[in-house]
Scaffold this motif. Structure first.
Motif, short mmCIF file in Angstrom:
data_model
loop_
_atom_site.label_atom_id
_atom_site.label_comp_id
_atom_site.label_asym_id
_atom_site.label_seq_id
_atom_site.Cartn_x
_atom_site.Cartn_y
_atom_site.Cartn_z
N VAL A 129 0.84 -1.21 0.00
CA VAL A 129 0.00 0.00 0.00
C VAL A 129 0.87 1.25 0.00
O VAL A 129 0.59 2.22 -0.72
CB VAL A 129 -0.94 0.00 1.22
CG1 VAL A 129 -1.72 1.32 1.30
CG2 VAL A 129 -1.92 -1.17 1.15
N GLU A 145 -8.49 2.52 -5.14
CA GLU A 145 -9.57 1.57 -4.89
C GLU A 145 -9.18 0.16 -5.37
O GLU A 145 -9.56 -0.84 -4.75
CB GLU A 145 -10.85 2.03 -5.59
CG GLU A 145 -11.52 3.20 -4.86
CD GLU A 145 -12.78 3.68 -5.55
OE1 GLU A 145 -13.65 4.27 -4.88
OE2 GLU A 145 -12.90 3.47 -6.78
N THR A 198 -7.00 -1.19 -2.71
CA THR A 198 -7.82 -1.52 -1.54
C THR A 198 -8.46 -2.89 -1.68
O THR A 198 -8.45 -3.70 -0.73
CB THR A 198 -8.92 -0.45 -1.34
OG1 THR A 198 -8.31 0.84 -1.18
CG2 THR A 198 -9.77 -0.75 -0.12
N LYS A 199 -8.99 -3.18 -2.85
CA LYS A 199 -9.59 -4.50 -3.09
C LYS A 199 -8.53 -5.60 -3.02
O LYS A 199 -8.79 -6.70 -2.53
CB LYS A 199 -10.26 -4.52 -4.46
CG LYS A 199 -11.48 -3.62 -4.56
CD LYS A 199 -12.04 -3.60 -5.98
CE LYS A 199 -13.21 -2.63 -6.10
NZ LYS A 199 -13.72 -2.54 -7.51
N ASN A 230 -7.75 -6.47 0.70
CA ASN A 230 -8.90 -6.71 1.57
C ASN A 230 -9.03 -8.19 1.92
O ASN A 230 -9.77 -8.95 1.29
CB ASN A 230 -10.20 -6.21 0.90
CG ASN A 230 -11.40 -6.32 1.83
OD1 ASN A 230 -11.24 -6.56 3.02
ND2 ASN A 230 -12.59 -6.16 1.28
N TYR A 253 -5.37 -2.93 4.72
CA TYR A 253 -6.69 -2.55 4.19
C TYR A 253 -7.15 -1.22 4.77
O TYR A 253 -7.64 -0.34 4.05
CB TYR A 253 -7.70 -3.64 4.51
CG TYR A 253 -9.11 -3.32 4.04
CD1 TYR A 253 -9.40 -3.22 2.69
CD2 TYR A 253 -10.13 -3.12 4.96
CE1 TYR A 253 -10.68 -2.91 2.25
CE2 TYR A 253 -11.41 -2.81 4.54
CZ TYR A 253 -11.69 -2.72 3.19
OH TYR A 253 -12.96 -2.41 2.77
N ALA A 286 -5.18 1.60 3.26
CA ALA A 286 -5.62 1.89 1.89
C ALA A 286 -6.95 2.62 1.86
O ALA A 286 -7.13 3.61 1.13
CB ALA A 286 -5.70 0.60 1.07
N ILE A 287 -7.90 2.15 2.68
CA ILE A 287 -9.23 2.75 2.64
C ILE A 287 -9.23 4.17 3.20
O ILE A 287 -10.00 5.04 2.77
CB ILE A 287 -10.26 1.85 3.37
CG1 ILE A 287 -11.67 2.19 2.87
CG2 ILE A 287 -10.18 2.00 4.88
CD1 ILE A 287 -12.73 1.23 3.37
N VAL A 336 -8.12 6.30 0.44
CA VAL A 336 -9.26 6.49 -0.46
C VAL A 336 -10.14 7.63 0.07
O VAL A 336 -10.60 8.48 -0.71
CB VAL A 336 -10.08 5.19 -0.60
CG1 VAL A 336 -11.44 5.47 -1.26
CG2 VAL A 336 -9.30 4.17 -1.43
N ALA A 392 -16.04 5.75 4.22
CA ALA A 392 -14.74 5.06 4.24
C ALA A 392 -14.09 5.17 5.62
O ALA A 392 -13.53 4.18 6.13
CB ALA A 392 -13.83 5.65 3.17
#
Length: 384
Positions: A81, A102, A105-106, A109, A117, A120-121, A124, A140
């Motif tokens: 990340v 995004e 992020t996926k 996850n 995670y 990353a979120i 976002v 978020a």
């Protein structure tokens, strides 16, 4: 993500020969060597060094998409990340950066990389703030907070990111109390002295604004003790640091001397009455604090003198102080006296510490005199 179909060795060779500055070419050679030998930790370390170099900017996004993502599952997900964040700086706009982050992020996850995670979120959410999507940013951040609440310990880089973006969100919403709390939590996760000087000044100034304008914050102790406040010394914003200390002691004279600065700040427009009341509350608590515990019955006249309020404002000021938990006690309206049993502790400056020292010396002297008196009485009763 756009993927270059070239085999990895060919892709890296092209990057090295056509785009990489001379000082970074040894790292590019390491990339291929570590990749072929499947030395993922060493490769991650080399990539981190490369991405942090200012000259690597134009290559970061391509390297991440076409090289790093091919072995993304084999390296530390938090570091993945972090590399992605460096690469996202090269996106042409916030919308492209949002799609890019995004995707990352996926990718991270899963139950084994919850810290990555969250990291990353939260980033976002930061991009959504830049796109003025406050609702999306809030969703978020709420998701990130639910996961963080389950952590057994503080992950400095993850929690720092969360509190930083949360404070940005509340700053945008002009929710001063929430901004103040989250910004201080962010500073608890980082070494403020390692932040750029401009960032230190910005944080100190914004925290000072929030402390003054918040309707819930009456004690600035944590901020007054934080070294970041010293970043305002000898700057154009030095006045607001002085103002905070004036509020802490309820110094009406100093406040009046700084009013000219307040008039130039748009955020303070229409807030003069509120700030005056907040200052008067501080002056009241200071007046109580300066008195010994056995002498905290203040007449309305003395309160008027100490706080600068008018006769018809005294009772309201006392009720406000009681409702905000700044003092505990009772009000005798008939006698015109407020009997204070407790006052909220506050940060002491050197003058206040000296005052406390004098009071402790007086208390020590009275105890010594009482002890001497008791010894004399005991001696008299024995001889009798």
């Amino acid at each position: 993500m756009d993927i270059d179909p070239k085999p990895i060795p060919e892709f890296l060779a092209q990057q090295r020969d056509e785009h990489t500055p001379a000082e970074l070419q040894p790292l590019m050679l390491d990339f291929e060597d570590f990749w072929e030998r499947k030395l993922w930790h060493q490769l991650t370390t080399a990539l981190d060094e490369f991405f942090r170099h200012p000259e690597s900017g134009p290559q970061r996004l391509g390297l991440f998409k076409n090289f790093v993502m091919t072995f993304a599952d084999k390296i530390n997900q938090l570091k993945l990340v972090e590399l992605g964040l460096w690469a996202s700086q090269e996106c042409k706009d916030y919308q492209e950066a949002l799609v890019f982050l995004e995707t990352i992020t996926k990718k991270v996850n899963n139950v084994d990389s919850q810290d990555a995670y969250v990291y990353a979120i939260v980033e976002v959410a930061r991009i959504k703030l830049c796109l003025e999507d406050l609702k999306g940013a809030r969703i978020a951040l709420d998701e990130a907070e639910k996961i963080l609440d389950k952590f057994d310990s503080v992950e400095s880089i993850v929690h720092a990111s969360f509190y930083r973006v949360s404070s940005d969100y509340y700053s945008t919403k002009r929710e001063f109390s929430a901004y103040y709390r989250n910004a201080l939590l962010y500073l608890a996760c980082v070494q403020s002295t390692e932040l750029p000087q401009a960032k230190q000044c910005e944080l100190a100034y914004n925290l000072s604004i929030a402390a003054l304008l918040s309707e819930k914050i009456y004690n600035f102790g944590e901020l007054l003790l934080h070294p970041i406040l010293d970043s305002l010394v000898d700057t154009e914003h030095a006045w607001i640091r002085e103002l905070l200390f004036a509020f802490n002691t309820g110094d009406l004279g100093k406040y009046n001397g700084l009013l000219g600065h307040l008039d130039k700040q748009p955020l303070f427009e229409g807030k003069q009455q509120f700030l005056r009341q907040k200052l008067c509350l501080s002056a009241l608590t200071e007046a109580v604090f300066q008195r010994p515990p056995h002498d905290r019955a203040l007449t309305f006249e003395s309160i008027m003198k100490e706080t600068g309020v008018s006769a018809d404002e005294v009772e309201y000021l006392l009720m406000k102080a009681l409702s905000e938990g700044l003092i505990r006690g009772s009000i005798d309206q008939v006698a015109g006296v407020a009997r204070i049993a407790w006052v909220q502790p506050k940060v002491l400056d050197k003058g206040q510490i000296e005052n406390m020292r004098q009071r402790l010396m007086e208390w020590d002297g009275s105890v010594s005199r009482l002890n001497k008196y008791m010894e004399e009485k005991l001696s008299e009763s024995v001889t009798a």
